[in-house]
Write a protein that holds these residues in place. Structure first.
Motif, PDB file in Angstrom:
ATOM      1  N   SER A  14       0.815  -1.217   0.000  1.00 59.91           N
ATOM      2  CA  SER A  14       0.000   0.000   0.000  1.00 59.91           C
ATOM      3  C   SER A  14       0.847   1.264   0.000  1.00 59.91           C
ATOM      4  CB  SER A  14      -0.939   0.004   1.217  1.00 59.91           C
ATOM      5  OG  SER A  14      -1.823  -1.090   1.153  1.00 59.91           O
ATOM      6  N   GLY A  15       1.978   1.238   0.737  1.00 59.17           N
ATOM      7  CA  GLY A  15       2.852   2.409   0.760  1.00 59.17           C
ATOM      8  C   GLY A  15       3.402   2.721  -0.612  1.00 59.17           C
ATOM      9  N   PHE A  16       3.770   1.678  -1.351  1.00 61.98           N
ATOM     10  CA  PHE A  16       4.284   1.877  -2.699  1.00 61.98           C
ATOM     11  C   PHE A  16       3.192   2.402  -3.617  1.00 61.98           C
ATOM     12  CE2 PHE A  16       5.468  -0.078  -6.894  1.00 61.98           C
ATOM     13  CZ  PHE A  16       6.479   0.828  -7.171  1.00 61.98           C
ATOM     14  N   LEU A  17       1.978   1.903  -3.437  1.00 56.66           N
ATOM     15  CA  LEU A  17       0.867   2.388  -4.250  1.00 56.66           C
ATOM     16  C   LEU A  17       0.585   3.862  -3.981  1.00 56.66           C
ATOM     17  CD1 LEU A  17      -1.622  -0.610  -3.993  1.00 56.66           C
ATOM     18  CD2 LEU A  17      -0.164  -0.007  -5.921  1.00 56.66           C
ATOM     19  N   THR A  18       0.768   4.276  -2.731  1.00 56.15           N
ATOM     20  CA  THR A  18       0.566   5.687  -2.387  1.00 56.15           C
ATOM     21  C   THR A  18       1.578   6.562  -3.116  1.00 56.15           C
ATOM     22  OG1 THR A  18      -0.274   5.077  -0.201  1.00 56.15           O
ATOM     23  CG2 THR A  18       0.482   7.346  -0.501  1.00 56.15           C
ATOM     24  N   VAL A  19       2.828   6.088  -3.188  1.00 58.15           N
ATOM     25  CA  VAL A  19       3.863   6.829  -3.909  1.00 58.15           C
ATOM     26  C   VAL A  19       3.524   6.902  -5.389  1.00 58.15           C
ATOM     27  CG1 VAL A  19       6.295   6.839  -4.580  1.00 58.15           C
ATOM     28  CG2 VAL A  19       5.646   6.224  -2.249  1.00 58.15           C
ATOM     29  N   LEU A  20       3.060   5.780  -5.952  1.00 52.28           N
ATOM     30  CA  LEU A  20       2.682   5.780  -7.362  1.00 52.28           C
ATOM     31  C   LEU A  20       1.539   6.757  -7.629  1.00 52.28           C
ATOM     32  CD1 LEU A  20       2.758   1.986  -8.323  1.00 52.28           C
ATOM     33  CD2 LEU A  20       4.399   3.752  -8.950  1.00 52.28           C
ATOM     34  N   GLY A  21       0.661   6.911  -6.632  1.00 47.35           N
ATOM     35  CA  GLY A  21      -0.462   7.823  -6.792  1.00 47.35           C
ATOM     36  C   GLY A  21      -0.025   9.251  -7.036  1.00 47.35           C
ATOM     37  N   VAL A  22       1.160   9.599  -6.575  1.00 46.60           N
ATOM     38  CA  VAL A  22       1.673  10.957  -6.779  1.00 46.60           C
ATOM     39  C   VAL A  22       2.020  11.206  -8.245  1.00 46.60           C
ATOM     40  CG1 VAL A  22       3.551  12.533  -6.183  1.00 46.60           C
ATOM     41  CG2 VAL A  22       2.531  11.085  -4.427  1.00 46.60           C
ATOM     42  N   VAL A  23       2.423  10.146  -8.957  1.00 42.80           N
ATOM     43  CA  VAL A  23       2.900  10.349 -10.325  1.00 42.80           C
ATOM     44  C   VAL A  23       1.791  10.240 -11.364  1.00 42.80           C
ATOM     45  CG1 VAL A  23       5.126   9.381  -9.673  1.00 42.80           C
ATOM     46  CG2 VAL A  23       3.450   7.917 -10.803  1.00 42.80           C
ATOM     47  N   PHE A  24       0.580   9.906 -10.976  1.00 42.07           N
ATOM     48  CA  PHE A  24      -0.483   9.741 -11.958  1.00 42.07           C
ATOM     49  C   PHE A  24      -1.064  11.047 -12.493  1.00 42.07           C
ATOM     50  CE2 PHE A  24      -1.547   5.297 -10.157  1.00 42.07           C
ATOM     51  CZ  PHE A  24      -0.542   4.750 -10.943  1.00 42.07           C
ATOM     52  N   PRO A  25      -1.389  12.042 -11.650  1.00 40.52           N
ATOM     53  CA  PRO A  25      -1.992  13.274 -12.180  1.00 40.52           C
ATOM     54  C   PRO A  25      -1.181  13.960 -13.276  1.00 40.52           C
ATOM     55  CG  PRO A  25      -2.276  13.181  -9.813  1.00 40.52           C
ATOM     56  CD  PRO A  25      -1.360  12.046 -10.175  1.00 40.52           C
TER      57      PRO A  25
END
Length: 456
Positions: A338-349
Motif C-alpha cells: 500500500s505504501g508503494f501504491l501511495t507513492v505511485l499515486g503521486v505520479v499519476f496526475p
C-alpha cells in the motif's frame, strides 16, 4: 473470418492496434462497465468517510467539485480514446510520452493495478472466509478467487460485461436494502441536517480524497471508451457514470455513515443489511478487480512491445499478471504494498495533464494520427521520450509530494499542465523539423519537375 483469428481478437482485445468499427459496441454496454467501476465497495467507503467527518452539504459539495474537475479530464482522454480507438498506454505514445515514455507509463500503471488486484483479492477471499465461519484456508480461497477473476478477464471487454451484469445488480440490491432499513429508523431530513458524527474534515482534504480516488480511473478511461461508436457515447458514459456511480453511491454512503455513526463500511452494511448484504458486497468486488487486471494487461502488452519489441498476447499477459497478483495476496506481501501504491499515486496526475494538453491543446501529433486512422493503422514513427515530458512529470510529482497547501491533486494537475504547455512552446521544435522535412522533399522534387518541363 477464420475461427482462430476470431479467438485471437476475442482474447487480445486489440491491445496493440486500433479498435476497428466492426468491433465497436453499443453505448449501454460501455456505460455498464463504467458504472461498474464506480458502484463498488471502495466508492462506498469514500462516501462513508466523507459523511463521518463532514455535514451532508459539505460532503456532497466536495464530491461534486472533485467529480467535475476529474470528469473534465476523463471526458477529454476518453474522447481521444474513442476517436483513435486506442487504450491509454498506447495513446500516450502519441500524446506526449513517445515510445519509451509510453512504456514507462504502461509499466507504472500495470504495477499499481496488479497491486490493487492483490488487495481486492485479499478482501474478497477474507470476506468469503468470514461468511463461512472462518474455518477455510486463506491461501486456498485467495488462489481460487484470483484465478476465477483472471479467467473472466481472458475474454477482454466481453468478460468485463459478463461480470458487470452480475455484480452491479448484486451491489444495487445491497444498497436498496440498506437504504430501506436506514429510512425506517431515520427521517431523510434528520440525516441531511445532522452534524458530522466524527472528527471534522476540511473541504480541501475531502476534495483531495475524491479526486485521488478517481484519478487512475480518469486516466484509463480510453481503455473502455475506445469501444464506443460515437463521440456522444463518451459524453453519456462519462456523465451518467458519474451521476449514478460516483455521486449516487457517495450520497448514500454519506447518509448511512450519519445514520450508523461510523465510517467503517462493513459494520454499516452489516447493521443495515445483515449477513446477506455482506455476501453480495463481497461478490460484487469481483467486478472492480477484473477492471484492475484488464487495464494492467493492456499496459504490460504495450510495455513489452515498446521496450523489447515483443508482441505478447494480452491473454498471456493477463494470466501472468493475474497469477502474480494472486500470489502476492496469498503470501501476504501485498499487505506491505500500500505504501508503494501511495507513492505511485503521486505520479499519476501529471500523466493526465500531459496527455490532455498534448492531444487537445497543442495537437502535436494529430496530423499523423489522422492520416494513419484513415487507413486503420498506427503511425509508423514516434518520439522516444521528450525531455519536456520528463521534466514536467518530475515537477508534477514533486508538487504532489511536498506542496501541502490547497487541494494537492488539483495543484498537480494545474502545475503539470502549465509547465508542459510552457515547456513545449519554448523548446519544442517538432514543427520546425516538419517544415524542414517538407522543404527538403520539395527541393528534391524540383530537378525532376524542371527536367520534365525541358523535355516538353
Amino acid at each position: 473470418m477464420p475461427k482462430n483469428e476470431s479467438v485471437t481478437e476475442a482474447t487480445d482485445d486489440f491491445s496493440l492496434s486500433r479498435v476497428p468499427d466492426k468491433a465497436r459496441t453499443p453505448m449501454w454496454k460501455v456505460l455498464m462497465v463504467q458504472i461498474g467501476g464506480f458502484v463498488c465497495l471502495s466508492q462506498f467507503m469514500l462516501g462513508a468517510a466523507l459523511g463521518y467527518g463532514m455535514s451532508f452539504r459539505n460532503a456532497v459539495l466536495s464530491t461534486v467539485l472533485g467529480s467535475v474537475i476529474l470528469q473534465f479530464i476523463a471526458f477529454g482522454l476518453g474522447l481521444a480514446g474513442q476517436r483513435e480507438g486506442l487504450p491509454t498506454s498506447l495513446l500516450s505514445k502519441w500524446s506526449g510520452f513517445g515510445t519509451l515514455g509510453s512504456a514507462i507509463v504502461g509499466a507504472t500503471f500495470g504495477i499499481s493495478l496488479i497491486g490493487w488486484f492483490g488487495i481486492q483479492n485479499s478482501a474478497f477471499a477474507q470476506g468469503i472466509i468470514t461468511l463461512l465461519g472462518g474455518h477455510l484456508n486463506f491461501g486456498l480461497v485467495a488462489t481460487i478467487t484470483g484465478l476465477l477473476v483472471t479467467f473472466a478477464v481472458l475474454f477482454g471487454f466481453k468478460g468485463l460485461s459478463w461480470t458487470t451484469n452480475i455484480s452491479v445488480p448484486a451491489f444495487l440490491i445491497v444498497i436498496a436494502i440498506a437504504t430501506y432499513n436506514m429510512l425506517k429508523g431515520h427521517t431523510l431530513t434528520a440525516l441531511i441536517t445532522m452534524a458530522a458524527p466524527g472528527t471534522g474534515m476540511t473541504l480541501s482534504a475531502a476534495i483531495t480524497m475524491v479526486t485521488g480516488n478517481f484519478i487512475v480511473g480518469a486516466i484509463i478511461m480510453p481503455d473502455i471508451t475506445r469501444f464506443t461508436k460515437h463521440p456522444w457515447d463518451v459524453f453519456w458514459v462519462s456523465v451518467i457514470g458519474t451521476l449514478v456511480g460516483e455521486l449516487g453511491v457517495n450520497v448514500l454512503g454519506i447518509l448511512m455513515s450519519h445514520a450508523v455513526g461510523s465510517s467503517a463500511i462493513m459494520p454499516i452494511i452489516y447493521k443495515l443489511t445483515g449477513g446477506f448484504g455482506i455476501l453480495l458486497v463481497v461478490f460484487s468486488s469481483v467486478k472492480i478487480n477484473d477492471l484492475n487486471l484488464y487495464s494492467a494487461s493492456l499496459d504490460f502488452v504495450n510495455f513489452f512491445k515498446q521496450v523489447f519489441h515483443v508482441n505478447f498476447k494480452r491473454s498471456t499477459v493477463t494470466i501472468v499478471a493475474g497469477c502474480l497478483g494472486t500470489f502476492l495476496s496469498v503470501i501476504g506481501v501485498i499487505d506491505h504494498f500500500s505504501g508503494f501504491l501511495t507513492v505511485l499515486g503521486v505520479v499519476f496526475p501529471p500523466v493526465a495533464s500531459i496527455m490532455f494538453v498534448n492531444y487537445w491543446i497543442l495537437k502535436r501529433h494529430r496530423k499523423v494520427l489522422d492520416a494513419s486512422r484513415a487507413e486503420g493503422k498506427l503511425p509508423e514513427k514516434a518520439e522516444t521520450f521528450p525531455i519536456v515530458t520528463i521534466v514536467t512529470w518530475v515537477i508534477g510529482a514533486l508538487v504532489g509530494e511536498f506542496v501541502t497547501w490547497g487541494i494537492q491533486s488539483i495543484n498537480v494537475l494545474i502545475v503539470s499542465a502549465v509547465v508542459y504547455w510552457v515547456g513545449m512552446k519554448l523548446f519544442d521544435n517538432s514543427d520546425e523539423k516538419e517544415r524542414t522535412a517538407t522543404m527538403i522533399t520539395a527541393a528534391s522534387q524540383e530537378p525532376d519537375a524542371m527536367s520534365k518541363k525541358e523535355q516538353n
